[in-house]
Design an enzyme around this catalytic site. Structure first.
Site, PDB file in Angstrom:
ATOM      1  N   PRO A 115      38.897 -27.096  42.316  1.00 13.73           N
ATOM      2  CA  PRO A 115      39.042 -25.762  40.609  1.00 13.73           C
ATOM      3  C   PRO A 115      39.306 -25.507  40.109  1.00 13.73           C
ATOM      4  O   PRO A 115      39.453 -25.077  38.808  1.00 13.73           O
ATOM      5  CB  PRO A 115      39.043 -24.269  41.219  1.00 13.73           C
ATOM      6  CG  PRO A 115      39.904 -25.027  42.747  1.00 13.73           C
ATOM      7  CD  PRO A 115      39.540 -26.266  43.179  1.00 13.73           C
ATOM      8  N   ASP A 123      33.224 -33.954  33.789  1.00 15.79           N
ATOM      9  CA  ASP A 123      32.757 -32.293  32.841  1.00 15.79           C
ATOM     10  C   ASP A 123      34.410 -32.112  31.754  1.00 15.79           C
ATOM     11  O   ASP A 123      35.377 -32.305  32.271  1.00 15.79           O
ATOM     12  CB  ASP A 123      32.371 -31.246  33.929  1.00 15.79           C
ATOM     13  CG  ASP A 123      31.111 -31.783  34.569  1.00 15.79           C
ATOM     14  OD1 ASP A 123      30.728 -32.661  34.229  1.00 15.79           O
ATOM     15  OD2 ASP A 123      30.878 -31.153  35.876  1.00 15.79           O
ATOM     16  N   LYS A 125      28.949 -31.817  29.191  1.00 14.04           N
ATOM     17  CA  LYS A 125      28.173 -30.423  29.815  1.00 14.04           C
ATOM     18  C   LYS A 125      28.919 -29.243  30.686  1.00 14.04           C
ATOM     19  O   LYS A 125      30.318 -29.785  31.214  1.00 14.04           O
ATOM     20  CB  LYS A 125      27.157 -31.093  30.626  1.00 14.04           C
ATOM     21  CG  LYS A 125      26.038 -30.994  29.962  1.00 14.04           C
ATOM     22  CD  LYS A 125      24.929 -31.623  31.496  1.00 14.04           C
ATOM     23  CE  LYS A 125      25.282 -31.685  32.404  1.00 14.04           C
ATOM     24  NZ  LYS A 125      25.095 -31.027  33.231  1.00 14.04           N
ATOM     25  N   GLY A 152      33.495 -30.121  38.581  1.00 11.97           N
ATOM     26  CA  GLY A 152      34.596 -29.374  38.649  1.00 11.97           C
ATOM     27  C   GLY A 152      34.439 -29.330  40.150  1.00 11.97           C
ATOM     28  O   GLY A 152      32.607 -29.044  40.354  1.00 11.97           O
ATOM     29  N   GLY A 153      34.628 -28.613  40.733  1.00  8.79           N
ATOM     30  CA  GLY A 153      35.034 -27.822  42.130  1.00  8.79           C
ATOM     31  C   GLY A 153      34.099 -28.097  42.971  1.00  8.79           C
ATOM     32  O   GLY A 153      34.803 -30.121  43.571  1.00  8.79           O
ATOM     33  N   ASP A 154      32.931 -28.588  43.623  1.00  3.52           N
ATOM     34  CA  ASP A 154      32.331 -29.522  44.635  1.00  3.52           C
ATOM     35  C   ASP A 154      30.754 -29.795  43.747  1.00  3.52           C
ATOM     36  O   ASP A 154      30.340 -29.053  43.175  1.00  3.52           O
ATOM     37  CB  ASP A 154      31.765 -28.939  45.703  1.00  3.52           C
ATOM     38  CG  ASP A 154      30.925 -29.403  46.795  1.00  3.52           C
ATOM     39  OD1 ASP A 154      31.686 -29.895  47.622  1.00  3.52           O
ATOM     40  OD2 ASP A 154      29.819 -29.743  47.071  1.00  3.52           O
ATOM     41  N   THR A 179      35.005 -25.642  45.215  1.00  5.07           N
ATOM     42  CA  THR A 179      34.318 -24.908  44.935  1.00  5.07           C
ATOM     43  C   THR A 179      35.598 -23.909  43.894  1.00  5.07           C
ATOM     44  O   THR A 179      36.228 -23.298  44.874  1.00  5.07           O
ATOM     45  CB  THR A 179      33.503 -24.937  45.484  1.00  5.07           C
ATOM     46  OG1 THR A 179      32.628 -24.292  44.566  1.00  5.07           O
ATOM     47  CG2 THR A 179      33.391 -23.503  46.541  1.00  5.07           C
ATOM     48  N   ALA A 180      35.146 -23.644  43.494  1.00  5.48           N
ATOM     49  CA  ALA A 180      35.939 -22.075  42.539  1.00  5.48           C
ATOM     50  C   ALA A 180      35.150 -21.107  43.607  1.00  5.48           C
ATOM     51  O   ALA A 180      36.511 -20.599  43.692  1.00  5.48           O
ATOM     52  CB  ALA A 180      34.916 -21.814  41.828  1.00  5.48           C
ATOM     53  N   MET A 223      29.110 -18.584  36.846  1.00  2.00           N
ATOM     54  CA  MET A 223      28.670 -18.715  35.329  1.00  2.00           C
ATOM     55  C   MET A 223      27.713 -16.875  34.818  1.00  2.00           C
ATOM     56  O   MET A 223      26.874 -17.305  34.834  1.00  2.00           O
ATOM     57  CB  MET A 223      27.119 -19.334  34.977  1.00  2.00           C
ATOM     58  CG  MET A 223      27.622 -21.126  35.049  1.00  2.00           C
ATOM     59  SD  MET A 223      26.422 -22.241  35.228  1.00  2.00           S
ATOM     60  CE  MET A 223      26.087 -22.339  37.603  1.00  2.00           C
TER      61      MET A 223
HETATM   62  C1  LIG Z   1      28.835 -25.590  36.784  1.00  2.00           C
HETATM   63  S1  LIG Z   1      29.743 -24.613  37.416  1.00  2.00           S
HETATM   64  C2  LIG Z   1      30.313 -25.413  38.711  1.00  2.00           C
HETATM   65  C3  LIG Z   1      30.711 -24.816  39.960  1.00  2.00           C
HETATM   66  C4  LIG Z   1      31.466 -26.230  40.419  1.00  2.00           C
HETATM   67  N1  LIG Z   1      30.223 -27.384  40.612  1.00  2.00           N
HETATM   68  C5  LIG Z   1      31.562 -25.649  41.355  1.00  2.00           C
HETATM   69  O1  LIG Z   1      32.157 -25.852  42.755  1.00  2.00           O
HETATM   70  O2  LIG Z   1      32.978 -24.749  41.793  1.00  2.00           O
HETATM   71  C6  LIG Z   1      30.540 -23.861  36.402  1.00  2.00           C
HETATM   72  C7  LIG Z   1      30.893 -22.164  36.544  1.00  2.00           C
HETATM   73  O3  LIG Z   1      32.278 -22.801  37.408  1.00  2.00           O
HETATM   74  C8  LIG Z   1      32.813 -20.971  37.792  1.00  2.00           C
HETATM   75  N2  LIG Z   1      34.022 -22.013  37.612  1.00  2.00           N
HETATM   76  C9  LIG Z   1      34.920 -23.165  38.298  1.00  2.00           C
HETATM   77  N3  LIG Z   1      36.107 -23.248  38.152  1.00  2.00           N
HETATM   78  C10 LIG Z   1      36.473 -22.055  37.803  1.00  2.00           C
HETATM   79  C11 LIG Z   1      38.330 -21.659  38.072  1.00  2.00           C
HETATM   80  N4  LIG Z   1      38.666 -22.924  37.750  1.00  2.00           N
HETATM   81  N5  LIG Z   1      37.625 -20.307  37.914  1.00  2.00           N
HETATM   82  C12 LIG Z   1      37.002 -19.388  37.437  1.00  2.00           C
HETATM   83  N6  LIG Z   1      35.119 -19.942  38.118  1.00  2.00           N
HETATM   84  C13 LIG Z   1      35.508 -21.001  38.115  1.00  2.00           C
HETATM   85  C14 LIG Z   1      33.003 -20.810  36.754  1.00  2.00           C
HETATM   86  O4  LIG Z   1      31.424 -19.866  36.767  1.00  2.00           O
HETATM   87  C15 LIG Z   1      32.213 -21.348  35.439  1.00  2.00           C
HETATM   88  O5  LIG Z   1      30.635 -21.240  34.381  1.00  2.00           O
END
Ligand SMILES: C[S@@+](CC[C@H](N)C(=O)[O-])C[C@H]1O[C@@H](n2cnc3c(N)ncnc32)[C@H](O)[C@@H]1O
Length: 252
Positions: A16, A39, A60, A91-93, A121-122, A173
């Site tokens: 995250p 990303d 993206k 980002g995240g997973d 994941t976030a 999102m």
């Molecule tokens: C395209 S999605 C990708 C998610 C990612 N694959 C994950 O597992 O966290 C991007 C969205 O994840 C959320 N996000 C990602 N990182 C975050 C963080 N550190 N804090 C809060 N929301 C986050 C937000 O809603 C953001 O718009």
């Protein structure tokens, strides 16, 4: 330099934000990488782990541009012809809201060896920041991760029905659509008093959190967000403001 055997592509979860939430496997692959396609959301401290790699932002933010996605797929295939270790850092997973399947399919169709390295994941980082368990005995036995975001040319799905049936929901999102989300869930019969936690920049020192209700959620439109944001809904978040502050005091 042209190589005879194609390299391997790793789809790696960057977590995250906080670099120390990378998995050991992700850190090892990044340290070994020749090239990293990342990303926009990937934190600079995470990128720094790929110290010997060429780092290429593929920009993206929300995975909704199909042309850009095809271009990324092609760049990954081309990079595997030139390099031993190619990393696609998400980002995240990588397997959640990250268009991983399209990249996996394109790489497999090109006969390229590919491996996925999961990440935090976030939603899980946000739960940790809030100090609130997403499940709770007697209160929450189901958790859903949803997004109302629809990519170009995609059919909308009934994400609101899914959220309405779940005990706890995490909306990715969705911060820019707070009013529409509130209206859709109230129309599905969720109570206006339903607790909603909002977490920006989960896992990072600059993280911010708000506690509100489904009825008051449209007020979020006035916030100037400074980073990625999650909306977390459910009875488990009643009192989350106090618990979040305590969690932060302990960490500071
Ligand atoms: C395209 S999605 C990708 C998610 C990612 N694959 C994950 O597992 O966290 C991007 C969205 O994840 C959320 N996000 C990602 N990182 C975050 C963080 N550190 N804090 C809060 N929301 C986050 C937000 O809603 C953001 O718009």
């Amino acid at each position: 330099m042209k190589r005879n055997a194609p390299g391997k592509v790793y789809l790696v979860g960057a977590g995250p934000g906080a670099a120390d939430l990378l998995t050991l496997r992700a850190a090892r692959v990044l340290a070994d990488a020749d090239v990293v396609f990342h990303d926009a959301l990937v934190h600079p401290d995470v990128l720094a782990v790929a110290s010997r790699a060429e780092r290429i932002a593929v920009g993206k933010r929300c995975g909704k541009h199909s042309t850009a996605q095809r271009f990324i797929n092609k760049r990954l295939v081309d990079a595997a012809a030139k390099h031993r270790v190619v990393v696609r850092l998400k980002g995240g997973d990588p397997m959640l809201f990250g268009r991983a399947q399209e990249e996996l399919d394109a790489l497999r169709a090109a006969g390229i060896d590919v491996e996925v390295v999961p990440g935090v994941t976030a939603a899980l980082a946000a739960a940790a920041d809030l100090g609130v368990s997403l499940t709770r005995r007697g209160l929450s036995r189901s958790v859903v991760f949803v997004t109302p975001r629809v990519g170009d040319g995609e059919q909308p799905n009934d994400w609101a029905a899914t959220v309405a049936r779940a005990d706890t929901a995490v909306i990715y999102m969705g911060a820019g659509e707070a009013a529409a989300i509130s209206a859709a869930l109230l129309a599905r019969g969720k109570p206006s008093s339903l607790p909603v936690a909002v977490v920006e920049n989960a896992s990072l020192p600059e993280s911010r959190r708000w506690l509100t209700t489904l009825g008051a959620l449209p007020g979020l439109a006035d916030e100037a967000f400074r980073g990625p944001v999650l909306l977390l809904l459910g009875e488990v978040f009643a009192g989350a403001g106090r618990e979040a502050d305590e969690a932060y005091r302990r960490r500071a």
